[in-house]
Write a protein that holds these residues in place. Sequence first.
Motif, PDB file in Angstrom:
ATOM      1  N   LYS A 160      -5.615  -9.561  10.389  1.00 52.48           N
ATOM      2  CA  LYS A 160      -5.499  -8.116  10.374  1.00 52.48           C
ATOM      3  C   LYS A 160      -4.427  -7.681  11.360  1.00 52.48           C
ATOM      4  CE  LYS A 160     -10.202  -7.065   8.863  1.00 52.48           C
ATOM      5  NZ  LYS A 160     -11.449  -6.312   9.143  1.00 52.48           N
ATOM      6  N   GLU A 171      -9.156  -8.906   0.021  1.00 54.57           N
ATOM      7  CA  GLU A 171      -9.078  -7.556   0.591  1.00 54.57           C
ATOM      8  C   GLU A 171      -7.681  -6.968   0.430  1.00 54.57           C
ATOM      9  OE1 GLU A 171      -9.513  -5.389   4.984  1.00 54.57           O
ATOM     10  OE2 GLU A 171     -10.312  -7.409   4.661  1.00 54.57           O
ATOM     11  N   GLU A 175      -5.912  -3.908  -2.261  1.00 61.77           N
ATOM     12  CA  GLU A 175      -5.154  -2.776  -1.729  1.00 61.77           C
ATOM     13  C   GLU A 175      -3.758  -2.716  -2.346  1.00 61.77           C
ATOM     14  OE1 GLU A 175      -3.056  -1.300   2.398  1.00 61.77           O
ATOM     15  OE2 GLU A 175      -4.852  -2.544   2.540  1.00 61.77           O
TER      16      GLU A 175
END
Length: 248
Positions: A160, A171, A175
Amino acid sequence: MRPVELALQVLERVAEDQPIGASELARRMQLPKATVHRLLIVLEQCGWLERDGDGRAQWSVTLKPVAVAGRAIERKSGLRMAALPVIDELRRTTEETVHLGVLEGDSVVLMERFDGAKSVNRFLPIGTHWHLHWSSAGRAMLANFPPERQAAYLARPLLKRRSTEPLAPGELAAELDVVKAQGYAITIGGGEARSSSVGAAIFDKQGFPFAGLSITGAVDRLTQEKLEALAPQVAAAAHRISMGMSLA
Protein backbone atom coordinates in the motif's frame (compact mmCIF):
# COMPACT_ATOMS: atom_id res chain seq x y z
CA MET A 1 24.94 -7.79 -7.22
CA ARG A 2 26.83 -6.52 -10.27
CA PRO A 3 29.23 -3.56 -9.88
CA VAL A 4 27.19 -1.37 -12.23
CA GLU A 5 24.05 -1.91 -10.16
CA LEU A 6 25.94 -1.14 -6.96
CA ALA A 7 27.41 2.03 -8.47
CA LEU A 8 23.97 3.26 -9.48
CA GLN A 9 22.62 2.52 -6.01
CA VAL A 10 25.50 4.49 -4.48
CA LEU A 11 24.81 7.40 -6.82
CA GLU A 12 21.11 7.43 -5.95
CA ARG A 13 21.81 7.20 -2.21
CA VAL A 14 24.29 10.07 -2.33
CA ALA A 15 21.68 12.13 -4.18
CA GLU A 16 19.19 11.44 -1.38
CA ASP A 17 21.53 12.07 1.57
CA GLN A 18 24.13 14.54 0.24
CA PRO A 19 26.53 15.69 1.44
CA ILE A 20 27.57 12.42 3.05
CA GLY A 21 30.83 10.72 4.01
CA ALA A 22 31.90 7.27 2.84
CA SER A 23 31.64 5.69 6.29
CA GLU A 24 28.11 6.91 6.90
CA LEU A 25 27.08 5.95 3.37
CA ALA A 26 28.47 2.44 3.86
CA ARG A 27 26.60 2.13 7.15
CA ARG A 28 23.29 3.23 5.65
CA MET A 29 23.68 0.94 2.64
CA GLN A 30 24.99 -1.93 4.77
CA LEU A 31 27.99 -2.40 2.49
CA PRO A 32 31.73 -2.72 3.20
CA LYS A 33 33.36 0.70 3.43
CA ALA A 34 36.10 -0.35 0.99
CA THR A 35 33.48 -1.26 -1.62
CA VAL A 36 31.63 2.02 -1.19
CA HIS A 37 34.84 4.05 -1.31
CA ARG A 38 35.94 2.33 -4.53
CA LEU A 39 32.60 3.07 -6.19
CA LEU A 40 32.67 6.68 -5.01
CA ILE A 41 36.08 7.15 -6.64
CA VAL A 42 34.85 5.61 -9.91
CA LEU A 43 31.77 7.85 -9.94
CA GLU A 44 33.98 10.86 -9.21
CA GLN A 45 36.32 9.99 -12.08
CA CYS A 46 33.31 9.69 -14.41
CA GLY A 47 32.03 13.11 -13.36
CA TRP A 48 28.93 12.04 -11.43
CA LEU A 49 30.14 12.81 -7.89
CA GLU A 50 32.39 15.38 -6.27
CA ARG A 51 34.01 15.95 -2.87
CA ASP A 52 33.75 19.20 -0.97
CA GLY A 53 36.85 21.25 -0.39
CA ASP A 54 37.04 21.34 3.40
CA GLY A 55 38.93 18.08 3.80
CA ARG A 56 36.05 16.11 5.36
CA ALA A 57 35.50 14.02 2.20
CA GLN A 58 31.79 14.71 2.06
CA TRP A 59 30.33 13.52 -1.23
CA SER A 60 27.70 15.24 -3.39
CA VAL A 61 26.23 14.77 -6.85
CA THR A 62 27.54 17.00 -9.65
CA LEU A 63 25.42 18.69 -12.30
CA LYS A 64 26.10 15.89 -14.79
CA PRO A 65 22.76 14.15 -14.02
CA VAL A 66 21.02 17.44 -14.86
CA ALA A 67 22.73 17.51 -18.26
CA VAL A 68 21.78 13.90 -18.93
CA ALA A 69 18.21 14.53 -17.79
CA GLY A 70 18.07 17.58 -20.03
CA ARG A 71 18.90 15.46 -23.05
CA ALA A 72 16.23 12.95 -22.05
CA ILE A 73 13.69 15.75 -21.71
CA GLU A 74 14.65 17.05 -25.14
CA ARG A 75 13.63 13.68 -26.57
CA LYS A 76 10.26 14.20 -24.90
CA SER A 77 10.01 17.79 -26.11
CA GLY A 78 6.79 16.99 -27.94
CA LEU A 79 5.16 16.17 -24.62
CA ARG A 80 6.48 19.32 -22.97
CA MET A 81 5.34 21.54 -25.84
CA ALA A 82 1.86 20.03 -25.77
CA ALA A 83 1.59 19.92 -21.98
CA LEU A 84 3.02 23.14 -20.58
CA PRO A 85 0.32 25.57 -21.76
CA VAL A 86 -2.39 23.17 -20.59
CA ILE A 87 -0.72 22.65 -17.21
CA ASP A 88 -0.34 26.39 -16.69
CA GLU A 89 -4.01 26.97 -17.49
CA LEU A 90 -5.07 24.18 -15.13
CA ARG A 91 -2.92 25.63 -12.36
CA ARG A 92 -4.33 29.13 -12.85
CA THR A 93 -7.97 28.06 -12.98
CA THR A 94 -7.80 25.71 -9.98
CA GLU A 95 -4.98 27.42 -8.00
CA GLU A 96 -3.74 23.90 -7.26
CA THR A 97 -0.30 22.34 -7.76
CA VAL A 98 -0.14 20.36 -11.00
CA HIS A 99 2.30 17.50 -11.67
CA LEU A 100 3.30 16.02 -15.02
CA GLY A 101 4.75 12.52 -14.69
CA VAL A 102 6.22 10.22 -17.32
CA LEU A 103 6.37 6.44 -17.37
CA GLU A 104 9.80 4.94 -16.76
CA GLY A 105 9.73 1.17 -16.53
CA ASP A 106 7.18 0.45 -13.82
CA SER A 107 7.53 3.83 -12.13
CA VAL A 108 6.33 7.39 -12.61
CA VAL A 109 8.98 10.12 -12.78
CA LEU A 110 8.05 13.73 -12.04
CA MET A 111 8.91 15.73 -15.17
CA GLU A 112 7.24 19.09 -14.46
CA ARG A 113 5.65 20.77 -11.44
CA PHE A 114 3.57 23.95 -11.56
CA ASP A 115 3.02 25.22 -8.02
CA GLY A 116 -0.42 26.55 -7.17
CA ALA A 117 -1.52 29.13 -4.63
CA LYS A 118 -3.23 26.57 -2.40
CA SER A 119 -1.42 24.50 0.20
CA VAL A 120 0.49 21.27 -0.29
CA ASN A 121 2.25 19.42 2.50
CA ARG A 122 5.53 19.17 0.62
CA PHE A 123 6.98 20.16 -2.73
CA LEU A 124 8.40 17.21 -4.65
CA PRO A 125 11.61 17.78 -6.61
CA ILE A 126 11.73 17.16 -10.35
CA GLY A 127 12.92 13.60 -10.94
CA THR A 128 11.07 12.09 -7.97
CA HIS A 129 10.07 8.45 -8.62
CA TRP A 130 6.90 6.69 -7.46
CA HIS A 131 5.62 3.17 -7.85
CA LEU A 132 2.85 3.28 -10.45
CA HIS A 133 0.12 2.25 -8.01
CA TRP A 134 1.19 4.84 -5.41
CA SER A 135 0.09 7.88 -7.42
CA SER A 136 -3.17 8.86 -9.07
CA ALA A 137 -1.45 9.56 -12.40
CA GLY A 138 0.34 6.21 -12.17
CA ARG A 139 -2.88 4.35 -11.45
CA ALA A 140 -4.54 6.07 -14.39
CA MET A 141 -1.69 4.89 -16.63
CA LEU A 142 -1.75 1.39 -15.15
CA ALA A 143 -5.51 1.15 -15.71
CA ASN A 144 -4.95 1.70 -19.43
CA PHE A 145 -2.01 -0.67 -19.87
CA PRO A 146 -2.36 -3.54 -22.36
CA PRO A 147 -3.83 -6.54 -20.48
CA GLU A 148 -0.60 -8.56 -20.48
CA ARG A 149 1.51 -5.74 -19.08
CA GLN A 150 -1.08 -4.84 -16.47
CA ALA A 151 -1.36 -8.48 -15.39
CA ALA A 152 2.42 -8.74 -15.04
CA TYR A 153 2.48 -5.67 -12.79
CA LEU A 154 -0.39 -6.92 -10.63
CA ALA A 155 1.20 -10.36 -10.25
CA ARG A 156 4.09 -9.03 -8.17
CA PRO A 157 3.91 -8.40 -4.40
CA LEU A 158 2.60 -4.85 -3.97
CA LEU A 159 2.53 -2.64 -0.89
CA LYS A 160 0.00 0.00 0.00
CA ARG A 161 1.01 3.60 -0.52
CA ARG A 162 3.96 4.51 1.73
CA SER A 163 3.28 1.49 3.91
CA THR A 164 4.68 -1.94 4.68
CA GLU A 165 1.18 -3.41 4.51
CA PRO A 166 0.57 -5.52 1.39
CA LEU A 167 -2.33 -4.91 -0.95
CA ALA A 168 -4.96 -7.63 -0.80
CA PRO A 169 -5.07 -9.85 -3.91
CA GLY A 170 -7.46 -8.39 -6.46
CA GLU A 171 -7.87 -5.10 -4.56
CA LEU A 172 -5.95 -2.99 -7.07
CA ALA A 173 -7.30 -4.83 -10.12
CA ALA A 174 -10.88 -4.03 -9.13
CA GLU A 175 -10.01 -0.37 -8.64
CA LEU A 176 -8.27 -0.17 -12.02
CA ASP A 177 -11.44 -1.30 -13.78
CA VAL A 178 -13.27 1.65 -12.22
CA VAL A 179 -10.42 4.05 -13.04
CA LYS A 180 -10.42 3.06 -16.70
CA ALA A 181 -14.19 3.45 -16.95
CA GLN A 182 -14.33 6.89 -15.31
CA GLY A 183 -11.15 8.27 -16.88
CA TYR A 184 -9.33 9.33 -13.72
CA ALA A 185 -7.87 7.98 -10.47
CA ILE A 186 -7.94 9.37 -6.94
CA THR A 187 -5.51 8.69 -4.11
CA ILE A 188 -6.20 9.80 -0.56
CA GLY A 189 -3.18 10.12 1.73
CA GLY A 190 -2.85 7.45 4.36
CA GLY A 191 -0.17 6.40 6.82
CA GLU A 192 2.88 8.59 6.21
CA ALA A 193 1.38 10.03 3.03
CA ARG A 194 0.10 13.52 3.72
CA SER A 195 -1.19 14.46 0.28
CA SER A 196 -4.08 13.50 -1.94
CA SER A 197 -4.41 13.75 -5.69
CA VAL A 198 -6.53 13.17 -8.75
CA GLY A 199 -4.83 12.11 -11.98
CA ALA A 200 -5.51 11.10 -15.57
CA ALA A 201 -3.46 9.35 -18.23
CA ILE A 202 -1.89 10.98 -21.28
CA PHE A 203 -1.69 8.84 -24.43
CA ASP A 204 0.80 8.84 -27.30
CA LYS A 205 -0.05 8.52 -31.00
CA GLN A 206 -0.42 4.75 -30.64
CA GLY A 207 -2.83 5.08 -27.73
CA PHE A 208 -0.35 3.96 -25.08
CA PRO A 209 -0.49 5.70 -21.65
CA PHE A 210 3.07 7.01 -21.45
CA ALA A 211 2.47 9.96 -19.10
CA GLY A 212 0.02 11.31 -16.57
CA LEU A 213 -1.29 14.59 -15.20
CA SER A 214 -2.40 15.18 -11.63
CA ILE A 215 -3.51 17.82 -9.15
CA THR A 216 -2.01 17.35 -5.69
CA GLY A 217 -2.71 19.03 -2.36
CA ALA A 218 -2.80 18.66 1.39
CA VAL A 219 -4.83 15.65 2.51
CA ASP A 220 -6.80 17.66 5.06
CA ARG A 221 -7.89 20.08 2.33
CA LEU A 222 -8.35 17.94 -0.77
CA THR A 223 -11.12 15.66 0.38
CA GLN A 224 -12.72 12.95 -1.72
CA GLU A 225 -15.54 15.34 -2.60
CA LYS A 226 -13.15 18.09 -3.72
CA LEU A 227 -11.06 15.66 -5.75
CA GLU A 228 -14.19 14.38 -7.48
CA ALA A 229 -15.08 17.98 -8.34
CA LEU A 230 -11.61 18.59 -9.82
CA ALA A 231 -11.54 15.30 -11.74
CA PRO A 232 -13.34 16.51 -14.90
CA GLN A 233 -10.86 19.38 -15.30
CA VAL A 234 -7.88 17.08 -14.87
CA ALA A 235 -9.30 14.50 -17.29
CA ALA A 236 -10.08 17.21 -19.85
CA ALA A 237 -6.57 18.67 -19.55
CA ALA A 238 -4.98 15.23 -20.01
CA HIS A 239 -7.18 14.66 -23.07
CA ARG A 240 -6.08 17.99 -24.58
CA ILE A 241 -2.43 17.03 -24.12
CA SER A 242 -3.08 13.62 -25.68
CA MET A 243 -4.69 15.30 -28.67
CA GLY A 244 -1.67 17.57 -28.96
CA MET A 245 0.60 14.53 -28.95
CA SER A 246 -1.43 12.91 -31.73
CA LEU A 247 -0.88 15.99 -33.89
CA ALA A 248 2.84 16.37 -33.07
